[in-house]
Design an enzyme around this catalytic site. Structure first.
Site, mmCIF file in Angstrom:
data_model
loop_
_atom_site.group_PDB
_atom_site.id
_atom_site.type_symbol
_atom_site.label_atom_id
_atom_site.label_comp_id
_atom_site.label_asym_id
_atom_site.label_seq_id
_atom_site.Cartn_x
_atom_site.Cartn_y
_atom_site.Cartn_z
ATOM 1 N N ARG A 111 58.202 20.350 61.711
ATOM 2 C CA ARG A 111 57.687 20.248 59.835
ATOM 3 C C ARG A 111 59.715 20.269 59.266
ATOM 4 N NH1 ARG A 111 53.127 19.931 58.169
ATOM 5 N NH2 ARG A 111 54.275 20.432 56.169
ATOM 6 N N ASN A 136 61.605 30.639 52.117
ATOM 7 C CA ASN A 136 62.692 30.037 52.124
ATOM 8 C C ASN A 136 62.224 28.764 50.991
ATOM 9 O OD1 ASN A 136 64.707 28.525 52.369
ATOM 10 N ND2 ASN A 136 64.824 28.177 53.966
ATOM 11 N N VAL A 143 70.831 26.395 49.237
ATOM 12 C CA VAL A 143 71.094 24.570 47.671
ATOM 13 C C VAL A 143 71.092 24.025 49.185
ATOM 14 C CG1 VAL A 143 70.637 25.829 45.810
ATOM 15 C CG2 VAL A 143 72.804 26.479 47.909
ATOM 16 N N SER A 144 71.350 23.926 50.478
ATOM 17 C CA SER A 144 71.976 23.281 51.645
ATOM 18 C C SER A 144 71.406 21.997 52.735
ATOM 19 C CB SER A 144 72.191 24.323 52.808
ATOM 20 O OG SER A 144 71.170 24.835 53.216
ATOM 21 N N SER A 145 69.754 21.400 51.922
ATOM 22 C CA SER A 145 69.748 20.677 52.374
ATOM 23 C C SER A 145 69.469 19.773 52.483
ATOM 24 C CB SER A 145 68.280 20.981 52.533
ATOM 25 O OG SER A 145 67.354 20.320 53.254
ATOM 26 N N GLY A 202 74.222 27.567 66.068
ATOM 27 C CA GLY A 202 74.794 27.447 67.579
ATOM 28 C C GLY A 202 75.118 28.852 67.831
#
Ligand code: FMN
Length: 225
Positions: free
Chosen positions: A4, A39, A71-73, A155
């Site tokens: 998703r 989240n 606040v990063s998507s 990573g």
């Protein structure tokens, strides 16, 4: 395999009901060191994003051990704009009865954005910050003057990857992709590699290694009398 991607979810109240139904199970898990994080992001078509976050905190906060305000998507249009200082003035969150709140930010911020975010987050909540690449979170670490716990992610598949983030200032490390490709044993693998690396570098604990790169830099640039 099915992912998703981009915050697909049922409505807030459905999540609330689901979490309520397993509240007792979760409280046992939490006691056993397996906390639940939720989240939160704004709705795609929302016109008042801050209200979305506040509503999310109010509804799901009591059911979570910690919250992540995302606040990063790159997927939800306009989400990144929220990172500006004015939009981050979420004063009402300060007064909410809520668990710790972490803020998850994007990897490619301008210098001004980073400064604004560090200042505003320290004002309205000092719980923590989730940051992607080591360059950005080294800077955020400096901007937050060591006052914000930082979670490093993206990573991490080896002890060295984890140590890079820890040395740059992370006191927690998150991973996802490595779990998908290597399964749960990757966690123990990383812990063993990390233990060996810490020992080889003269650290007796993870806490000692947090931010070690900054201390090296500070020593290097300190003027000699
Ligand atoms: C398929 C996939 C979808 C993701 N979707 C989101 C998302 O919508 N919002 C978000 O903040 N992070 C998202 N992430 C990032 C994860 O929450 C996590 O922070 C990240 O994957 C950790 O880095 P790693 O996968 O390199 O270990 C996604 C990651 C993957 C692999």
């Amino acid at each position: 395999m099915y992912f998703r991607y981009g915050f697909n979810s049922c409505v807030l109240t459905s999540v609330q009901e689901r979490l309520k139904a397993r509240k007792h199970v979760q409280s046992e898990l939490t006691k056993a060191g397996k906390p639940l994080g939720v989240n939160l992001a704004k709705n795609k078509l929302s016109t008042d994003a801050v209200l979305d976050y506040v509503e999310g905190v109010r509804t799901l906060g009591p059911l979570a051990d910690f919250l992540v305000l995302n606040v990063s998507s790159p997927i939800t249009p306009g989400l990144r704009d929220l990172q500006g200082k004015e939009e981050l003035q979420w004063d009402s969150l300060r007064s909410e009865n809520r668990p710790p709140v972490l803020v998850k930010i994007a990897p490619d911020l301008s210098t001004q954005d980073k400064q604004d975010i560090a200042e505003v987050i320290m004002e309205f909540c000092d719980d923590g910050l989730m940051v992607t690449n080591t360059t950005v979170f080294s800077e955020m670490c400096t901007l937050a003057r060591g006052k914000l716990p930082i979670v490093g992610f993206v990573g991490v598949a080896s002890g060295q990857d984890a140590l890079d983030k820890i040395r740059a200032g992370a006191s927690l490390v998150q991973l996802y992709t490595a779990l998908v490709y290597q399964g749960l044993p990757v966690v123990n693998k990383i812990k063993i590699e990390l233990y060996i690396l810490l020992k080889a570098q003269g650290f007796t604990s993870v806490a000692e290694a947090v931010g070690a790169d900054h201390r090296v830099t500070e020593k290097t640039v300190k003027p000699q009398n």
